[in-house]
Write a protein that holds these residues in place. Structure first.
Motif, short mmCIF file in Angstrom:
data_model
loop_
_atom_site.label_atom_id
_atom_site.label_comp_id
_atom_site.label_asym_id
_atom_site.label_seq_id
_atom_site.Cartn_x
_atom_site.Cartn_y
_atom_site.Cartn_z
N ARG A 249 -9.90 5.23 8.97
CA ARG A 249 -8.84 5.80 8.14
C ARG A 249 -7.70 4.79 7.94
O ARG A 249 -7.13 4.67 6.86
CB ARG A 249 -8.32 7.08 8.79
N LYS A 250 -7.40 4.06 9.03
CA LYS A 250 -6.35 3.04 8.95
C LYS A 250 -6.72 1.98 7.92
O LYS A 250 -5.89 1.58 7.09
CB LYS A 250 -6.13 2.41 10.32
N THR A 251 -7.96 1.53 7.97
CA THR A 251 -8.39 0.52 7.01
C THR A 251 -8.33 1.04 5.59
O THR A 251 -7.87 0.36 4.66
CB THR A 251 -9.83 0.07 7.35
N THR A 252 -8.75 2.29 5.41
CA THR A 252 -8.71 2.89 4.08
C THR A 252 -7.29 2.99 3.56
O THR A 252 -6.98 2.66 2.39
CB THR A 252 -9.34 4.29 4.12
N LEU A 253 -6.38 3.43 4.43
CA LEU A 253 -4.97 3.54 4.02
C LEU A 253 -4.35 2.19 3.68
O LEU A 253 -3.56 2.06 2.75
CB LEU A 253 -4.16 4.23 5.13
N GLU A 254 -4.74 1.16 4.48
CA GLU A 254 -4.22 -0.17 4.18
C GLU A 254 -4.70 -0.66 2.83
O GLU A 254 -3.95 -1.28 2.07
CB GLU A 254 -4.62 -1.14 5.29
N LEU A 255 -5.98 -0.39 2.54
CA LEU A 255 -6.50 -0.79 1.23
C LEU A 255 -5.80 -0.03 0.11
O LEU A 255 -5.47 -0.60 -0.95
CB LEU A 255 -8.03 -0.55 1.17
N GLN A 256 -5.57 1.26 0.32
CA GLN A 256 -4.85 2.05 -0.68
C GLN A 256 -3.41 1.53 -0.86
O GLN A 256 -2.89 1.47 -1.98
CB GLN A 256 -4.84 3.53 -0.29
N LEU A 257 -2.80 1.20 0.29
CA LEU A 257 -1.43 0.68 0.24
C LEU A 257 -1.38 -0.64 -0.52
O LEU A 257 -0.49 -0.89 -1.34
CB LEU A 257 -0.88 0.51 1.65
N GLU A 258 -2.37 -1.50 -0.25
CA GLU A 258 -2.42 -2.79 -0.95
C GLU A 258 -2.60 -2.59 -2.45
O GLU A 258 -1.96 -3.26 -3.27
CB GLU A 258 -3.55 -3.63 -0.37
N ASP A 259 -3.52 -1.65 -2.79
CA ASP A 259 -3.76 -1.38 -4.20
C ASP A 259 -2.52 -0.79 -4.87
O ASP A 259 -2.18 -1.16 -6.01
CB ASP A 259 -4.94 -0.40 -4.32
#
Length: 419
Positions: A249-259
């Motif tokens: 979930r952390k990785t997914t959120l980081e990718l969403q945050l980056e996007d």
């Protein structure tokens, strides 16, 4: 010596007695005769004084007679009354002489002043001739249709030429800025890129970018909050089967945050570029109108307000007049006469733009000058004359002095119709 003197005195006394005896006999003694000689001696002295006084009186009478003759001759020459005595006529002649002397001195003073004034006039005339030659030499530099004929028109033409040079420099700067922003090398390519682009389309694009930017900022805020929440939750995890799910979930959120951050940056930069493009487009399309208004308003106010500028007020822009000391004023803060001059400058600039676009309409004004002083009325009349060179300028007034000023100021005599 005393002895000789005494002997001489004794001999003289003897001779005196002998002489008296011989001439008078014994009738008069020498002592009596000697005593009678003193009054005779005094009488002789008095006789001499009397003779001298008689000669003086005779001389004065002769002088008086000559004086009277001379005064009579001068009196006859100056037409004085003959019945006056010599003293009265002399006093009159003296007064006339003093008056003539004063008049002669005044004449000499005025002659010298006239000579000085003549010399000054000659120098001034030479200077004016030199100025006229200089004006003619400078006027050759101007085209025939706008060639100035005197110093005032040369001064106005020079000011206009200076403004034209500044306008051309500003236009070149704006063209370079537009070409740089559009990434092209010439105006033709820029025209191709901007073909079909209008202020309305740019405003619509600006609104779209602004909306997208607001949505991106909201998404970034939500992603940041989710990341913080996930980090706090991860920090509380010490072990167990949920670690892998939380990491995923952390990785997914980081990718969403980056996007979201990338989208925000793209939209933010796009918003800034669109805002700059819209501003430059507005500046380039309103610069002609603003420049014409600024030049006309400076002429109407005799240089009291040499520049005009705008100030953003929300979604609108407010026109400001910049005074010589740098202070700015809105139209509402100006006097009634200055507001009328700004109104006239805006109308004159709009008429100039229409003429430049090929539309030539009559320019009407109805007693706009009534609140102007004489200097600004002269300037306004010259503006009307300039408009008349481009088309037909019509001014309605019931003030006779405006007509007189127009006839005195305009190089082209105005046509006056009395209704």
């Amino acid at each position: 010596k005393h002895k000789v003197a005494a002997e001489a005195e004794a001999q003289a006394s003897d001779r005196w007695q002998s002489l008296v005896q011989a001439m008078l006999g014994g009738m008069v003694t020498p002592e009596t005769l000697m005593a009678s000689l003193a009054p005779l001696r005094s009488l002789r002295e008095r006789h001499e004084v009397c003779a001298l006084a008689a000669r003086s009186v005779a001389t004065m009478q002769a002088d008086q007679a000559r004086f009277a003759d001379a005064v009579a001759s001068l009196a006859a020459a100056h037409a004085l009354p003959p019945e006056d005595d010599a003293a009265t006529r002399f006093a009159t002649l003296r007064q006339k002489s003093d008056t003539a002397t004063a008049a002669h001195e005044k004449h000499a003073e005025l002659s010298k002043a006239i000579e000085t004034a003549t010399e000054t006039l000659r120098a001034t005339t030479d200077r004016l001739a030199q100025i006229a030659q200089d004006v003619s030499a400078m006027a050759i530099l101007f085209p025939e249709r706008v060639r100035p004929r005197d110093l005032d028109t040369l001064r106005r033409a020079t000011g206009q030429a200076r403004q034209v040079i500044a306008d051309r420099a500003e236009r070149a700067r704006l063209e370079r800025a537009v070409l740089t922003d559009l990434g092209v090398t010439d105006s033709a390519a820029a025209g191709v890129l901007l073909a079909g682009v209008t202020t309305a389309s740019l405003d619509a694009a600006h609104e779209t970018v602004t909306s997208d930017l607001a949505q991106a900022e909201a998404a970034l805020t939500r992603a940041t909050e989710a990341r913080v929440t996930a980090r706090d939750g991860l920090a509380q995890v010490t072990g167990g089967p949920d670690i892998a799910a939380l990491s995923e979930r952390k990785t997914t959120l980081e990718l969403q945050l980056e996007d979201a951050a990338r989208t925000y940056l793209e939209l933010s930069l796009g918003h800034r570029l669109a805002s700059d493009a819209i501003r430059r487009y507005r500046d380039s399309h309103r610069s002609g109108m603003m420049t014409a208004t600024e030049r006309c308003f400076a002429i109407l106010t005799n240089g009291a307000y040499p520049r005009l500028t705008t100030q953003a007020d929300g979604t609108e822009e407010i026109l400001l007049a910049v005074a010589q000391d740098g202070a700015t004023k809105r139209a509402a803060e100006m006097s009634k006469g200055t507001r009328f001059q700004l109104y006239l400058a805006l109308r004159a600039a709009a008429h100039e733009q229409l003429v430049a676009q090929g539309t030539c309409l009559p320019f009407f004004c109805d007693d706009v000058f009534e609140t102007f002083d004489e200097d600004r009325t002269r300037a306004a009349v010259r503006v009307m004359e300039e408009i008349g060179h481009r088309g037909q300028a019509i001014y309605l007034t019931h003030h006779r002095h405006v007509v007189d000023i127009a006839r005195a100021v305009c190089e082209t005599p105005p046509m006056v119709h009395e209704i």
